[in-house]
Design a protein around this motif. Structure first.
Motif, short mmCIF file in Angstrom:
data_model
loop_
_atom_site.label_atom_id
_atom_site.label_comp_id
_atom_site.label_asym_id
_atom_site.label_seq_id
_atom_site.Cartn_x
_atom_site.Cartn_y
_atom_site.Cartn_z
N LEU A 1 17.32 27.99 106.45
CA LEU A 1 16.64 28.77 107.32
C LEU A 1 16.71 28.82 108.78
O LEU A 1 16.88 29.65 109.50
N ILE A 2 16.60 27.47 109.25
CA ILE A 2 16.91 27.10 110.22
C ILE A 2 18.25 27.38 110.98
O ILE A 2 18.38 27.61 111.95
N ALA A 3 19.57 26.92 109.89
CA ALA A 3 20.68 27.12 110.37
C ALA A 3 21.01 28.65 110.65
O ALA A 3 21.94 29.00 111.51
N ALA A 4 20.18 29.49 109.83
CA ALA A 4 20.43 30.76 109.87
C ALA A 4 19.63 31.59 111.10
O ALA A 4 19.83 32.54 111.37
N GLY A 5 19.15 30.68 111.94
CA GLY A 5 18.48 31.21 113.01
C GLY A 5 16.93 31.94 112.91
O GLY A 5 16.15 32.61 113.84
N GLN A 6 16.43 31.64 111.81
CA GLN A 6 15.19 32.23 111.30
C GLN A 6 13.81 31.69 111.52
O GLN A 6 12.93 32.20 111.44
N ALA A 7 14.12 30.37 111.67
CA ALA A 7 12.69 29.54 111.87
C ALA A 7 12.95 28.30 112.50
O ALA A 7 14.18 27.77 112.82
N PRO B 1 19.36 14.65 109.65
CA PRO B 1 20.72 14.74 110.46
C PRO B 1 20.99 16.17 111.04
O PRO B 1 20.04 17.18 110.42
N GLU B 2 21.70 16.43 111.97
CA GLU B 2 21.99 17.55 112.47
C GLU B 2 23.16 18.33 111.75
O GLU B 2 24.21 18.12 111.64
N LEU B 3 22.48 19.30 110.56
CA LEU B 3 23.53 19.99 110.04
C LEU B 3 24.19 21.36 110.75
O LEU B 3 23.89 21.51 111.77
N PRO B 4 25.23 21.67 110.21
CA PRO B 4 25.93 22.78 110.85
C PRO B 4 24.72 23.93 111.00
O PRO B 4 24.37 24.44 110.19
N GLY B 5 24.95 24.40 112.27
CA GLY B 5 23.93 25.65 112.63
C GLY B 5 22.64 24.98 113.08
O GLY B 5 21.61 25.83 113.51
#
Length: 328
Positions: free
Chosen positions: A234-240, A249-253
């Protein structure tokens, strides 16, 4: 009043926590009872052991001397107690743990250090559930992450050691978030964002988040609940946005950033059933947890950057002793 083991434990707990309320919670007693016990000790000794202030308590010179001797005595007593009780019960040793990104390394190190022990692992986001599971003997040993302002009492018959007196809580942001390029993020600047709620029942983490955001002047808009953790898609998708462990870890997105001023902190505690594990076994678990967490922290770019900025300041509160060796 004759000195007893419980008095020595109280002195050490107060020094470890830096707070009478947190020490009382760790000892499974009320704060007024602990305050009264400390006052009686100080009257008997004839001098204060701790200096009280609005930020907590710190040992006096006499307190420091008393603390050093108490730690030696308690170490020997705990070793003696563990050897006398021995190990009880058949079957695997049941390890509980808060959600930590270093968990695979931690388990690998345990398997190497204790090859003769069959180990099962239960991951639980609630510190209260872990403490209760130990108290009721459904777990044998646990690594528990407690919010800095959270009181999670441990049963009196349990052994416990502080792994880290405090570590910061960071924030996970979408990589395209307006604050993704900042070195640190001011909590107040997240007032309009949608949040993923802390996992587990409302026994501390959510309360701590609400308290911190209240101090920052807003109430978090919790849109998503992920009871078993996760939510990073959800974070990577820009939603929260979401609170994360500082070694996440810093995952993609997704990017991980420290919060300015460290408005939220937690401490890691190892607790165990004394009749189930020997002192040497517990020491192996302690060292495996410390080494695994420290190395993951130093391998994390966000944490390492945070540490480098703070290790020479008072804000570090002595944690250089925990992480300094890992980078020397």
């Amino acid at each position: 009043m004759a000195l007893e083991i419980r008095h020595l434990r109280a002195i050490c707990a107060i020094a470890e926590a830096g707070s009478l309320s947190q020490a009382a919670a760790a000892l499974g007693m009320s704060q007024p009872s602990l305050t009264s016990l400390l006052q009686r000790l100080e009257r008997q000794i004839g001098t204060p052991l701790f200096v009280r202030s609005h930020t907590g308590v710190t040992p006096t010179p006499v307190g420091e001397q008393t603390l050093r001797r108490a730690l030696v005595l308690l170490l020997e007593f705990d070793r003696f107690e563990a050897d006398v009780l021995g190990t009880a019960g058949d079957g695997p040793v049941r390890l509980g743990s808060s959600q930590m990104d270093c968990l695979p390394t931690f388990i690998e190190r345990l398997d190497e250090a204790l090859p003769s022990i069959e180990l099962t692992v239960h991951i639980e986001p609630s510190s209260s559930v872990l403490a209760q599971a130990l108290a009721h003997a459904t777990l044998d040993i646990a690594v528990i992450a407690m919010s800095d302002d959270q009181e999670v009492p441990l049963a009196k018959h349990l052994g416990h050691r502080v792994l880290f007196p405090w570590i910061p809580v960071f924030i996970g942001l979408p990589a395209r978030h307006r604050l993704a390029g900042e070195t640190e993020v001011d909590l107040a600047d997240l007032a309009d964002d949608a949040w993923i709620g802390p996992p587990g029942p409302e026994d501390g983490s959510l309360t701590s988040l609400r308290a911190a955001t209240h101090r920052a002047g807003f109430t978090p808009k919790i849109r998503f609940e992920c009871p078993n953790g996760g939510g990073r898609q959800l974070i990577a998708a820009g939603q929260a946005v979401q609170l994360v462990e500082p070694t996440a870890p810093e995952l993609p997105g997704m990017v991980v950033k420290p919060l300015k001023g460290d408005p939220m902190r937690m401490r890691l505690v190892l607790a165990w059933r004394k009749e189930r594990l020997t002192w040497d076994q517990t020491e192996h678990v302690y060292r495996a947890a410390m080494t695994s967490y420290t190395r993951h922290a130093m391998a994390s770019t966000p944490f390492r950057s945070w540490w480098d900025r703070r290790r020479t300041t008072q804000a570090w509160d002595g944690l250089v002793g925990f992480f300094g060796e890992a980078v020397s």
